[in-house]
Write a protein that holds these residues in place. Structure first.
Motif, PDB file in Angstrom:
ATOM      1  N   SER A  53       0.690   8.751  -4.514  1.00 14.71           N
ATOM      2  CA  SER A  53       0.438   7.971  -3.309  1.00 14.71           C
ATOM      3  C   SER A  53      -0.250   8.855  -2.285  1.00 14.71           C
ATOM      4  N   ASN A  81      -3.633  -1.148   2.314  1.00 17.17           N
ATOM      5  CA  ASN A  81      -2.487  -0.337   1.860  1.00 17.17           C
ATOM      6  C   ASN A  81      -2.730   1.153   2.026  1.00 17.17           C
ATOM      7  N   ARG A 136     -10.511  -8.622  -2.375  1.00 15.02           N
ATOM      8  CA  ARG A 136      -9.472  -7.871  -3.077  1.00 15.02           C
ATOM      9  C   ARG A 136      -8.130  -8.572  -2.895  1.00 15.02           C
ATOM     10  N   PRO A 137      -7.361  -8.801  -3.976  1.00 18.05           N
ATOM     11  CA  PRO A 137      -6.064  -9.485  -3.827  1.00 18.05           C
ATOM     12  C   PRO A 137      -5.084  -8.607  -3.063  1.00 18.05           C
ATOM     13  N   LYS A 138      -4.260  -9.253  -2.224  1.00 23.11           N
ATOM     14  CA  LYS A 138      -3.300  -8.503  -1.419  1.00 23.11           C
ATOM     15  C   LYS A 138      -2.141  -8.040  -2.288  1.00 23.11           C
ATOM     16  N   ASN A 139      -1.747  -6.777  -2.135  1.00 24.08           N
ATOM     17  CA  ASN A 139      -0.640  -6.228  -2.908  1.00 24.08           C
ATOM     18  C   ASN A 139       0.560  -6.090  -1.992  1.00 24.08           C
ATOM     19  N   GLU A 140       1.381  -7.177  -1.943  1.00 24.71           N
ATOM     20  CA  GLU A 140       2.482  -7.200  -0.962  1.00 24.71           C
ATOM     21  C   GLU A 140       3.527  -6.139  -1.248  1.00 24.71           C
ATOM     22  N   VAL A 141       3.772  -5.906  -2.559  1.00 23.99           N
ATOM     23  CA  VAL A 141       4.833  -4.964  -2.936  1.00 23.99           C
ATOM     24  C   VAL A 141       4.502  -3.568  -2.409  1.00 23.99           C
ATOM     25  N   GLU A 142       3.229  -3.146  -2.667  1.00 17.90           N
ATOM     26  CA  GLU A 142       2.847  -1.810  -2.222  1.00 17.90           C
ATOM     27  C   GLU A 142       2.870  -1.706  -0.707  1.00 17.90           C
ATOM     28  N   GLN A 143       2.458  -2.802  -0.029  1.00 17.09           N
ATOM     29  CA  GLN A 143       2.482  -2.792   1.437  1.00 17.09           C
ATOM     30  C   GLN A 143       3.904  -2.587   1.953  1.00 17.09           C
TER      31      GLN A 143
END
Lengths: 110, 165
Positions: free
Chosen positions: B94, B37, B3-10
């Motif tokens: 969320s 996340n 799964r690609p990392k979602n930096e923004v959401e993190q």
């Protein structure tokens, strides 16, 4: 004239209701110590929304600017915030930690 | 595939976790964000009702929906049961997890006054683990048989039980 949501009646004169609610919330927040983070952030949120309510007289445009669903939902949210502020005065969550957990409590994997 | 990392959401979840920890330092012991996340708040058991009401009523955190209420049994710890609340915010789309701890004999405040949905979930945790909820309107067994003795989901309860069927 309908909110589109079950159980929420259309609010006549929402500006007045929001004005009353926000003044009540700010009054309740005065009883919290000035350095508590809850007071700081809630005052910021309430003042922002209050300014928007005071400036904008058209209901549709106010809904778009607040970007938080229908006006009736904003009124419900303000009532929730008021009851939360009153409960916060009793719970006092700005004090330091009640009790440290045992050292292995939150270790994962065990 | 990974799964690609979602930096923004993190980053957003980390920021929100720090926000909540700043407002409620009395009860929050730790805040963590998993690599998938998921935000978790680790709470002292006295603070269940304050934290849940805050998450439900505050304007920046309208977690109106209780999605799940479970317990985890880790027998090697001093407080062996970990109660887990999963909340969902419909306004901000969320999720958040709130975790508390207790041992076999200490009662825990019931979340029914905050979320009506907690009623049967708490009955299930009582039935399966033996965690007593104070101020629950109707705490009785919900899944086990009428004369059943024992709490099946505990780690020291054998797989095929004590009674032959």
């Amino acid at each position: 004239q309908t909110t589109g949501l079950v159980g929420l009646a259309v609010a006549e004169n929402p500006h007045e209701r929001l004005r009353i609610l926000y003044t009540k919330i700010l009054g309740v927040l005065q009883n919290i110590p000035k350095d508590a983070a809850y007071r700081k952030y809630t005052e910021q949120i309430v003042n922002e929304r209050f300014d928007l309510v005071k400036k904008e007289t058209d209901v549709q445009k106010l809904q778009d600017k607040l970007n938080s669903g229908q006006i009736e939902e904003v009124i419900v949210q303000a009532e929730n915030e008021l009851s939360l502020a009153r409960k916060m005065i009793q719970w006092k969550p700005w004090e330091p930690l009640v009790e440290e957990p045992p050292s292995d409590q939150w270790r994962w994997p065990i | 595939t990974v799964r690609p990392k979602n930096e923004v959401e993190q980053k957003q979840l980390c920021a929100f976790g720090e926000y909540v920890a700043e407002i409620l330092p009395k009860y929050i012991q730790q805040v963590q964000v998993t690599c998938f996340n998921e935000l978790e708040l680790l709470i002292h058991p006295d603070g269940i009702i304050p934290v849940l009401t805050f998450l439900r009523d505050h304007t920046n955190a309208q977690f109106k929906s209780l999605a799940d209420l479970t317990a985890v049994d880790v027998p090697s710890r001093q407080y062996r049961f970990e109660i887990v609340y999963n909340l969902l915010s419909l306004r901000f789309n969320s999720r958040i997890r709130v975790k508390t701890y207790t041992d076999e004999l200490t009662p825990v405040d019931s979340a029914v006054s905050v979320h009506k949905a907690a009623n049967w979930y708490e009955r299930e945790v009582w039935d399966m683990y033996g965690v007593f909820f104070a101020n629950h309107p109707d705490l009785r067994r919900i899944l086990t048989d009428y004369g059943f003795e024992g709490h099946p989901f505990r780690k020291d309860f054998p797989l095929s039980g004590y009674v032959e069927v």
